[in-house]
Design a protein around this motif. Sequence first.
Motif, PDB file in Angstrom:
ATOM      1  N   ASN A 137      -4.953  26.471 -11.772  1.00  0.00           N
ATOM      2  CA  ASN A 137      -5.526  25.146 -11.989  1.00  0.00           C
ATOM      3  C   ASN A 137      -5.908  24.486 -10.678  1.00  0.00           C
ATOM      4  OD1 ASN A 137      -5.242  25.294 -14.780  1.00  0.00           O
ATOM      5  ND2 ASN A 137      -3.189  24.404 -14.760  1.00  0.00           N
ATOM      6  N   ASP A 138      -5.046  24.656  -9.665  1.00  0.00           N
ATOM      7  CA  ASP A 138      -5.334  24.070  -8.350  1.00  0.00           C
ATOM      8  C   ASP A 138      -6.574  24.709  -7.725  1.00  0.00           C
ATOM      9  OD1 ASP A 138      -3.155  22.432  -8.612  1.00  0.00           O
ATOM     10  OD2 ASP A 138      -1.848  23.599  -7.292  1.00  0.00           O
ATOM     11  N   ALA A 139      -6.681  26.053  -7.843  1.00  0.00           N
ATOM     12  CA  ALA A 139      -7.854  26.749  -7.290  1.00  0.00           C
ATOM     13  C   ALA A 139      -9.124  26.314  -8.012  1.00  0.00           C
ATOM     14  CB  ALA A 139      -7.664  28.260  -7.389  1.00  0.00           C
ATOM     15  N   TYR A 140      -9.023  26.209  -9.338  1.00  0.00           N
ATOM     16  CA  TYR A 140     -10.176  25.746 -10.116  1.00  0.00           C
ATOM     17  C   TYR A 140     -10.598  24.358  -9.654  1.00  0.00           C
ATOM     18  CZ  TYR A 140     -13.031  24.151 -14.010  1.00  0.00           C
ATOM     19  OH  TYR A 140     -14.074  23.648 -14.766  1.00  0.00           O
ATOM     20  N   GLN A 141      -9.627  23.487  -9.475  1.00  0.00           N
ATOM     21  CA  GLN A 141      -9.932  22.115  -9.078  1.00  0.00           C
ATOM     22  C   GLN A 141     -10.567  22.063  -7.694  1.00  0.00           C
ATOM     23  OE1 GLN A 141      -9.389  19.535 -11.427  1.00  0.00           O
ATOM     24  NE2 GLN A 141     -10.917  18.704 -10.004  1.00  0.00           N
ATOM     25  N   THR A 142     -10.072  22.904  -6.789  1.00  0.00           N
ATOM     26  CA  THR A 142     -10.649  22.969  -5.439  1.00  0.00           C
ATOM     27  C   THR A 142     -12.125  23.327  -5.497  1.00  0.00           C
ATOM     28  OG1 THR A 142      -8.551  23.572  -4.375  1.00  0.00           O
ATOM     29  CG2 THR A 142     -10.569  24.226  -3.240  1.00  0.00           C
ATOM     30  N   ILE A 143     -12.445  24.371  -6.266  1.00  0.00           N
ATOM     31  CA  ILE A 143     -13.837  24.811  -6.363  1.00  0.00           C
ATOM     32  C   ILE A 143     -14.681  23.777  -7.100  1.00  0.00           C
ATOM     33  CG2 ILE A 143     -15.353  26.617  -7.267  1.00  0.00           C
ATOM     34  CD1 ILE A 143     -12.954  28.561  -6.948  1.00  0.00           C
ATOM     35  N   ASP A 144     -14.124  23.204  -8.163  1.00  0.00           N
ATOM     36  CA  ASP A 144     -14.851  22.194  -8.935  1.00  0.00           C
ATOM     37  C   ASP A 144     -15.147  20.966  -8.074  1.00  0.00           C
ATOM     38  OD1 ASP A 144     -15.873  21.344 -11.623  1.00  0.00           O
ATOM     39  OD2 ASP A 144     -14.381  19.763 -11.343  1.00  0.00           O
ATOM     40  N   ASN A 145     -14.194  20.575  -7.239  1.00  0.00           N
ATOM     41  CA  ASN A 145     -14.416  19.439  -6.338  1.00  0.00           C
ATOM     42  C   ASN A 145     -15.559  19.725  -5.369  1.00  0.00           C
ATOM     43  OD1 ASN A 145     -12.398  17.882  -7.481  1.00  0.00           O
ATOM     44  ND2 ASN A 145     -10.852  18.435  -5.967  1.00  0.00           N
ATOM     45  N   MET A 146     -15.649  20.955  -4.884  1.00  0.00           N
ATOM     46  CA  MET A 146     -16.764  21.325  -4.005  1.00  0.00           C
ATOM     47  C   MET A 146     -18.090  21.249  -4.749  1.00  0.00           C
ATOM     48  SD  MET A 146     -15.279  24.595  -1.891  1.00  0.00           S
ATOM     49  CE  MET A 146     -13.657  24.577  -1.129  1.00  0.00           C
ATOM     50  N   LEU A 147     -18.091  21.720  -5.991  1.00  0.00           N
ATOM     51  CA  LEU A 147     -19.317  21.692  -6.794  1.00  0.00           C
ATOM     52  C   LEU A 147     -19.755  20.261  -7.088  1.00  0.00           C
ATOM     53  CD1 LEU A 147     -18.547  24.582  -9.314  1.00  0.00           C
ATOM     54  CD2 LEU A 147     -20.252  24.598  -7.486  1.00  0.00           C
ATOM     55  N   ASN A 148     -18.783  19.360  -7.222  1.00  0.00           N
ATOM     56  CA  ASN A 148     -19.082  17.956  -7.505  1.00  0.00           C
ATOM     57  C   ASN A 148     -19.213  17.113  -6.245  1.00  0.00           C
ATOM     58  OD1 ASN A 148     -19.111  18.177 -10.353  1.00  0.00           O
ATOM     59  ND2 ASN A 148     -16.879  18.126 -10.422  1.00  0.00           N
TER      60      ASN A 148
END
Length: 369
Positions: free
Chosen positions: A33-44
């Motif tokens: 979940n943390d890794a997903y959030q890291t990548i999602d934050n970059m995308l956003n």
Amino acid sequence: MNQIFKNRLLLLFSVMLFCANSIIKAQSNQFYNDAYQTIDNMLNDKQQYSFKEAVFSVENSYYQGKLDTDKLNREVNFLKNFANAIIQNRDLTYKQSDKEKVSKYAAVYSIMCQTLPIAVRDTVIDYKPFYYEFNDVFGHNDITNLFVSKLLTTKKGNCNSMPYLYKILAEELGVEANLALAPNHVYIKHQIKSDGWYNTELTSGIFPQDSWLMASGYIHLDAIKNGVFMKALNNKESLALCLFDLAQAYNRNFPNNDGEFVLKATNRALEVYPNFAKALILKAETHKAQFEKLMNNQNLKTDNPENIKIAQKDLKAKELFELMTKEYSHIYDIGYRQMPEEMYLDWLVSLKTEREKYENKNLLNNFTK
């Protein structure tokens, strides 16, 4: 009394074991979940883009927080400093106005693919480049064979880890590197003034022309038109590759998962890169696995076509079957064709055996003193 005590003790032990397993599972999921959030934050654009951080966050998830990222960052920093030393100590024959950028590309290429002399006090030693490991190139037996962390540790890599590391090093030097896809394959595309777009193939250290990619026989014209293959991916599309890697690693850690996280990651990847074939396939395969679980719950064998019809009397099963059928059709419609793994390896080797036929010699000359 003793039997009652034993029963209570056994019940207490069972509860404690269940709780412990639940906590471990929750912690394991949290890494993903943390890794997903890291990548999602970059995308956003909520977090500064870093392909290196995205890649290492995926790999750390698989290792359940035990990846030594500090050590890996030191390794990357060493290679960055080495690249800067190469740039300062050689002058390319390349004369166009973007020479500074091209010099950085050439330095990263040298680190990845060439044996280089290094002066250490009064001794000259040879720096050994990274090299292609033909064992388990798809990570079927061990997914870590695809990891940049393993490449940095062993100097053995493949068409996943090697272009990833190249992109990381290029970005450390302040220049872009575009990942590109071919059947079962990842490579690098650059754009420079002298040649326009050109390819860098790290598995063999060659700059192949597009004709080599087409020679595979599995790149349909529709796949090129739709950006499935041979497209220079931008940074956000490259992060979509990381989301696919995250979903794939999750499946390895939790092979009996319900598909929820995998679909979350693949759906986000497809929002960024809609015709990303690997993500489309994983999404369809996940829906297929969910459908087969529903069949198993009905005690229906999956290898019987009649059972498939019977299973679809269940509304959820019918929905999943129609969904995955539509998804597989879409994958074919955009031009994706599955390349047999044995044929892929033969195709990869052909670049060396037929080097004269496919290599961009002008580019190779520009990358020398």
